[in-house]
Motif scaffolding. Structure first.
Motif: not given
Lengths: 347, 347
Positions: A171, A174, A177-178, A181, A205-206, A209, A212-213, A333
């Motif tokens: 992912d 995500l 994003r993690m 964030e 995708d990175r 993310g 998105q964050a 994940p």
DNA sequence: TTGTAAGCGTTATCAT
DNA sequence: ATGATAACGCTTACAA
């Protein structure tokens, strides 16, 4: 011929003679066909064990049209992946599944698109492989439509927009994003990112993310903070100039290698991580803990990616879905690993 | 069956019909047999090109007893090699030769001796491979006598005392000696080494080179300065205690990973490299330049090791030496790369 | 130079 | 439940 290995001498016929049965019966025993008398089966097994008989793969393939070999194709391997443990860990995962399910693995790397096509012809065309796993390829690699068109059983390690593609990926969005964030929660608002090659979905995708964050925290996206990179360490170092002129308080690098390059650049500019600039990477390769400060990063399950890609492919091979069925698509994940480079440990 | 690839449909027979010749003539054309009339040959080639015909590998193998597949076996891969670029670079080298000479590569890794034997039976016994390359294996790996006994064509990537073994290796002893002599010339006299696993010849050779350097300069060998290690980073860190209590002014680590661990340990002990202790590694992996200070080390030509191992094996396959002939044994040169960790750059 | 035919070691169909 | 026998696609004597 004298350099030939010494086993593989026996044939079904010879085993059959020693066991006092026919070729077909031995074949049935070897293939665990039910309709063989227990007593006969045991007698045949005994001979097989005694003699060390092994069925000849080529002869078998000729009639079954299966080789029990799967291919792994890694187009980008020779270029960017060579210094990275991704390659080894991914293959270890694939191998693990192959060993478990008694398949074999044929590895295909090449240094040019021409080489790729040549290999395609040679390996796929001559029936060496039951199916292939493709890893680390650009979205628009011509290999993809070709595999689709030729109706080769295959699995992509990496997300792909085409709904016909069987894929498995970590992912990336995500994870990024993690990472970002995490920086935001640490109080950062001006966060730069060094992105990866635009042609790689994982890089896209990175970057997604990252955005998105920021959006989740209502932080406006500033294009000056999005710096091109190429997943490599040198790319990270090269990005330093542009990073510094955007004066962020934190940087999210698309890979640990990139982060290492950025770290080097920042240090050369006379600044310190994490005091002057916080830094987070992605991948969690061993390098992450060797750096000083140790790198906060996103850990992705690379071996699992490999083993699951293989599992998926073998499932498809052994249980061919009918043509209407939707493709298998699966996301693994990832995990935030907090170390020193983000500055969190001093709080 | 519907999941079968769409080429490979044609057979020799069909090509023969389209070209108006017999199966054998097409076979001769495909195999570049000289006695085919030019005009016929061209006509056949035309059909082959038009149809995209590819000979079926299994059918061919069944009669020629050759698969054009070589195996690469790396016993230690799953354990120590996984984090290291050795693996990827070695395979890139092997692949390069394979591509050039139109062979294919089957990769075998396993996590246990049992797995190794199982694979041996399955892969060698069933005739999948024309020959194998073994890399990174302990001296006393049971694989070695077995390959010898079974008369399998094979090549070892790594030196071996048995004179029957065809091998190719980098000059581990000389490399280590160069590293240590470099330190000696820098003025060091108390030089510690963190060695590798005693069962690996490469580790033995690097230790040997260390001793040779000291002897060449008439420096007595002090066993307290020879610290056990295992080629890994953690092994390096774990060695720190013993290193420090032997109070050397310099350390030669058997691998860059080890050096990285040592660096970490030294730093945690509140000392500095190279000011308090000079440090030299071996391998020149990318990590070496990521460390701070950048690591002085010995560069070994890993890709070349792989490509030459493959070349040697293919030569043996295509030109089997008669049984009396001596084995091919070859050593590749290494190079000292001076960076900051040895302290030389400040002079 | 070309074609015919045997055979490589299996699996699979069909009798028995 | 077992045994002949015909493929599988190719190479390779051997004949022509």
């Amino acid at each position: 011929m004298e350099a030939q290995s010494s086993f593989m001498a026996l044939t079904l016929e010879e085993v059959a003679q020693k066991a006092g049965v026919s070729r077909s019966t031995v074949s049935r025993v070897v293939n665990a066909h039910p309709s063989v008398r227990d007593e006969v089966r045991e007698r045949v097994w005994q001979v097989i064990r005694d003699t060390g008989y092994q069925p000849h793969a080529a002869a078998r393939s000729l009639v079954t049209r299966r080789t029990r070999i799967i291919g792994v194709i890694i187009p980008e391997a020779v270029n960017t992946l060579l210094g990275t443990p991704f390659f080894a860990r991914f293959l270890a995962g694939v191998t693990h599944t192959c060993n478990l399910r008694e398949y074999n693995l044929m590895l295909s790397l090449f240094d040019s698109p021409a080489g790729q096509r040549e290999m395609y012809r040679r390996v796929l065309g001559s029936g060496y492989l039951d199916g292939v796993i493709v890893a680390s390829t650009p979205v628009d690699d011509p290999l993809i439509p070709q595999l689709l068109e030729d109706n080769v059983p295959w699995v992509l390690a990496g997300r792909h927009p085409d709904e016909r593609v069987n894929y498995i990926d970590v992912d990336n969005a995500l994870g990024a994003r993690m990472a970002v964030e995490h920086l935001i929660r640490l109080g950062h608002r001006r966060i730069a990112t060094v992105a990866g090659p635009p042609g790689m979905i994982s890089a896209q995708d990175r970057l997604l993310g990252y955005k998105q964050a920021l959006e989740a925290y209502r932080i406006p996206i500033d294009d000056a903070l999005i710096i091109p990179g190429d997943f490599t360490e040198d790319g990270g170092t090269a990005a330093t100039q542009r990073i510094l002129s955007a004066s962020p308080t934190a940087v999210f690098a698309a890979t640990d290698s990139t982060a290492s390059g950025v770290l080097k650049g920042i240090r050369e500019a006379g600044m310190q991580v994490p005091q002057d600039i916080a830094l987070v990477g992605f991948d969690d390769i061993p390098l992450a803990t060797s750096l000083d400060p140790a790198l906060t990063t996103i850990r992705q399950p690379i071996e699992e990616l490999g083993s699951m890609a293989a599992s998926l492919l073998l499932d498809i091979l052994e249980n061919p879905p009918d043509s209407g069925a939707p493709a298998h698509q699966m996301i693994l994940p990832v995990k935030l690993i907090v170390r020193a480079s983000c500055g969190a440990l001093s709080y």
